[in-house]
Scaffold this motif. Structure first.
Motif, PDB file in Angstrom:
ATOM      1  N   ILE A 240       0.835  -1.204   0.000  1.00 62.63           N
ATOM      2  CA  ILE A 240       0.000   0.000   0.000  1.00 62.63           C
ATOM      3  C   ILE A 240       0.869   1.253   0.000  1.00 62.63           C
ATOM      4  N   ASN A 241       1.967   1.221   0.744  1.00 64.01           N
ATOM      5  CA  ASN A 241       2.873   2.365   0.740  1.00 64.01           C
ATOM      6  C   ASN A 241       3.408   2.647  -0.661  1.00 64.01           C
ATOM      7  N   THR A 242       3.748   1.596  -1.386  1.00 70.52           N
ATOM      8  CA  THR A 242       4.226   1.752  -2.761  1.00 70.52           C
ATOM      9  C   THR A 242       3.134   2.370  -3.638  1.00 70.52           C
ATOM     10  N   ALA A 243       1.897   1.933  -3.434  1.00 67.74           N
ATOM     11  CA  ALA A 243       0.778   2.467  -4.210  1.00 67.74           C
ATOM     12  C   ALA A 243       0.542   3.936  -3.895  1.00 67.74           C
ATOM     13  N   LEU A 244       0.643   4.307  -2.622  1.00 60.30           N
ATOM     14  CA  LEU A 244       0.437   5.703  -2.233  1.00 60.30           C
ATOM     15  C   LEU A 244       1.512   6.606  -2.835  1.00 60.30           C
ATOM     16  N   GLU A 245       2.738   6.130  -2.872  1.00 58.89           N
ATOM     17  CA  GLU A 245       3.814   6.916  -3.481  1.00 58.89           C
ATOM     18  C   GLU A 245       3.533   7.140  -4.975  1.00 58.89           C
ATOM     19  N   ALA A 246       3.024   6.119  -5.634  1.00 60.49           N
ATOM     20  CA  ALA A 246       2.691   6.242  -7.052  1.00 60.49           C
ATOM     21  C   ALA A 246       1.542   7.219  -7.255  1.00 60.49           C
ATOM     22  N   MET A 247       0.573   7.205  -6.359  1.00 58.17           N
ATOM     23  CA  MET A 247      -0.576   8.103  -6.477  1.00 58.17           C
ATOM     24  C   MET A 247      -0.152   9.561  -6.385  1.00 58.17           C
ATOM     25  N   VAL A 248       0.812   9.834  -5.525  1.00 60.34           N
ATOM     26  CA  VAL A 248       1.320  11.200  -5.399  1.00 60.34           C
ATOM     27  C   VAL A 248       2.126  11.580  -6.633  1.00 60.34           C
ATOM     28  N   SER A 249       3.006  10.693  -7.061  1.00 62.54           N
ATOM     29  CA  SER A 249       3.927  11.030  -8.153  1.00 62.54           C
ATOM     30  C   SER A 249       3.219  11.210  -9.494  1.00 62.54           C
ATOM     31  N   ASP A 250       2.115  10.511  -9.735  1.00 61.12           N
ATOM     32  CA  ASP A 250       1.445  10.649 -11.028  1.00 61.12           C
ATOM     33  C   ASP A 250       0.341  11.709 -11.029  1.00 61.12           C
ATOM     34  N   GLY A 251       0.170  12.424  -9.897  1.00 62.70           N
ATOM     35  CA  GLY A 251      -0.783  13.519  -9.833  1.00 62.70           C
ATOM     36  C   GLY A 251      -2.190  13.136  -9.407  1.00 62.70           C
ATOM     37  N   SER A 252      -2.443  11.842  -9.248  1.00 63.72           N
ATOM     38  CA  SER A 252      -3.795  11.394  -8.890  1.00 63.72           C
ATOM     39  C   SER A 252      -4.194  11.853  -7.488  1.00 63.72           C
ATOM     40  N   TRP A 253      -3.227  11.945  -6.591  1.00 67.44           N
ATOM     41  CA  TRP A 253      -3.521  12.357  -5.214  1.00 67.44           C
ATOM     42  C   TRP A 253      -4.065  13.793  -5.195  1.00 67.44           C
ATOM     43  N   GLN A 254      -3.386  14.707  -5.864  1.00 70.28           N
ATOM     44  CA  GLN A 254      -3.818  16.101  -5.866  1.00 70.28           C
ATOM     45  C   GLN A 254      -5.167  16.254  -6.563  1.00 70.28           C
ATOM     46  N   LYS A 255      -5.403  15.483  -7.604  1.00 69.49           N
ATOM     47  CA  LYS A 255      -6.696  15.533  -8.293  1.00 69.49           C
ATOM     48  C   LYS A 255      -7.817  15.117  -7.355  1.00 69.49           C
ATOM     49  N   ALA A 256      -7.556  14.124  -6.522  1.00 69.85           N
ATOM     50  CA  ALA A 256      -8.567  13.657  -5.571  1.00 69.85           C
ATOM     51  C   ALA A 256      -8.837  14.707  -4.501  1.00 69.85           C
ATOM     52  N   VAL A 257      -7.789  15.412  -4.067  1.00 69.57           N
ATOM     53  CA  VAL A 257      -7.961  16.498  -3.098  1.00 69.57           C
ATOM     54  C   VAL A 257      -8.826  17.603  -3.694  1.00 69.57           C
TER      55      VAL A 257
END
Length: 279
Positions: A240-257
């Protein structure tokens, strides 16, 4: 003749044993990699927090839902293979220990006490205790301005009590059964401010019915490190930690925010680094 009978019987027993073993292997092969079985993964979320985790007529929505869906995808599960399960705050540790869910993303703050019972991936969001006030309120500019004001939180929450004890001893505490009830009171001027995590406040304020009517104080009174809970010792933590790092790096995290909190003018902290717990 007697020996042949015994041999034949032994052959039957052996055949049955081989068949049973083969069936067992097939069942194991069909199981989901997280142990939930049937090619499914079970994820615990909140069902009643707009912007965070909410069950709607159209399905499930919120920042935690988006994060969990992304993580599940990286674990090999499509959206239709996710089984969403409501996990209320008081039941989160039990749900993990019993194996009711594979992981939990439900505004789950990482604390030392909880780390004794479960493991956490993340954090994936740094939230803060804050207040929500009416958009035209110019009187409340700092926590001390809450003195003599009516401060609301939900029954059983410690948020309002913390503000009263540490920052505004003259605040008038009001307990309502739900955050929605607090919002109605805030809109009707029965109360002056609502307090809990800023992410939760932003989620409520972002609802279409309340758009433009409220604003966050921006006081950052506490640090709440949201993590994804997994059963103690589970190998899912690293994945899950690896997945979270990928979510941040590809911009998906900020889009969700932006998608879930943007309408409330939520000024989020940058995505936290994995393992960095802000005290």
């Amino acid at each position: 003749m007697k020996l042949r009978k015994v041999t034949a019987a032994s052959a039957v027993v052996l055949a049955l044993a081989v068949t049973a073993t083969a069936c067992g292997s097939d069942n194991k092969k069909d199981s989901g990699s997280s142990g939930s079985g049937g090619g499914k993964i079970t994820v615990g979320i909140k069902f009643d927090q707009p912007g965070i985790g909410q069950k709607t007529p159209q399905g499930y929505a919120g920042f935690d839902v988006d994060v969990a869906t992304y993580v599940a995808g990286k674990l090999g599960y499509k959206p239709d293979q996710i089984q969403w399960k409501e996990t209320k705050s008081a039941e989160r540790e039990n749900a993990l220990s019993r194996g009711d869910v594979d992981f939990i993303a439900a505004s789950y703050s990482i604390t030392p006490a909880r780390q004794q019972k479960v493991d956490f991936a993340g954090p994936y969001l740094l939230a803060h205790q804050d207040v929500l006030i009416r958009a035209d309120d110019a009187a409340i500019k700092s926590p001390s301005d809450l003195n003599s004001k009516k401060l609301c939180s939900v029954t059983g929450s410690t948020s309002a009590q913390n503000v009263h004890d540490k920052l505004a001893p003259k605040a008038q505490l009001q307990q309502y059964p739900t955050y929605s009830a607090c919002l109605t009171g805030l809109q009707n001027k029965a109360i002056d401010a609502l307090t809990t995590d800023d992410s939760i406040l932003a989620g409520y304020a972002s609802q279409a019915a309340f758009k433009g009517k409220f604003k966050l104080g921006g006081f950052k009174m506490t640090n709440e490190n949201y993590g994804i809970g997994v059963k103690k010792g589970s190998d899912l933590k690293a994945k899950i930690n690896t997945a979270l790092e990928a979510m941040v790096s590809d911009g998906s995290w900020q889009k969700a925010v932006d998608k879930n909190f943007g309408p409330a003018g939520y000024k989020n902290e940058p995505a936290p680094k994995i393992g960095n717990i802000v005290s």
